[in-house]
Design an enzyme around this catalytic site. Structure first.
Site, PDB file in Angstrom:
ATOM      1  CE  LYS A  26      69.041  35.349  69.276  1.00  0.00           C
ATOM      2  NZ  LYS A  26      68.089  34.401  70.256  1.00  0.00           N
ATOM      3  CG  ASN A  27      72.820  34.590  70.304  1.00  0.00           C
ATOM      4  OD1 ASN A  27      71.866  35.207  70.756  1.00  0.00           O
ATOM      5  ND2 ASN A  27      73.067  33.394  70.406  1.00  0.00           N
ATOM      6  CB  CYS A  63      62.186  30.354  77.527  1.00  0.00           C
ATOM      7  SG  CYS A  63      63.288  29.976  76.372  1.00  0.00           S
TER       8      CYS A  63
END
Length: 130
Positions: free
Chosen positions: A22-23, A120
């Site tokens: 993902k990153n 978050c």
């Protein structure tokens, strides 16, 4: 985590498909807007962060098309690179990866106006396991 136990004595054959990271994908997706040509990116994880970044990229004028669940076509030709360009929308405030767009827009247009990253709080994430 999946494992493969291999015992000697037999030749190995076949394929192993490695899932995309993902990153790594987030930076590659953002970099794709730096050209006016179509970029086809394979092995893109189908997760909320990549989908959110793609929506933000589309929102600033790039064309985004899923070829299949893990392959995406991006063309940055439709982005108006003037001082009115602003990446400040509901999508970008949901993820930390908005900073990738700063480099891509600066590289292409020498100008970037990108909302602060969302996501978050790192502190609250660290306390979840305690």
């Amino acid at each position: 985590m999946e494992q493969y136990a291999i015992r000697g004595g037999n030749p190995l054959e076949g394929e192993v498909v490695i899932a995309g990271a993902k990153n790594a994908a987030l930076g590659i997706l953002a970099a794709a807007i730096m050209t006016d040509d179509e970029c086809i990116i394979e092995n893109v994880p189908f997760v909320s962060d990549t989908r959110t970044l793609l929506k933000a990229i589309e929102n600033i004028g790039a064309s985004v098309r899923y070829i299949d669940r893990h392959t995406v076509s991006i063309c940055g030709k439709g982005i108006a690179g003037d001082r009115g360009l602003s990446v400040d929308d509901e999508y970008i405030r949901k993820i930390r990866a908005s900073y990738y767009l700063i480099g891509a827009l600066l590289g292409k247009y020498k100008y970037a106006n990108v909302a602060l990253p969302g996501g978050c709080d790192i502190g609250s994430r660290a306390h979840q396991g305690l």
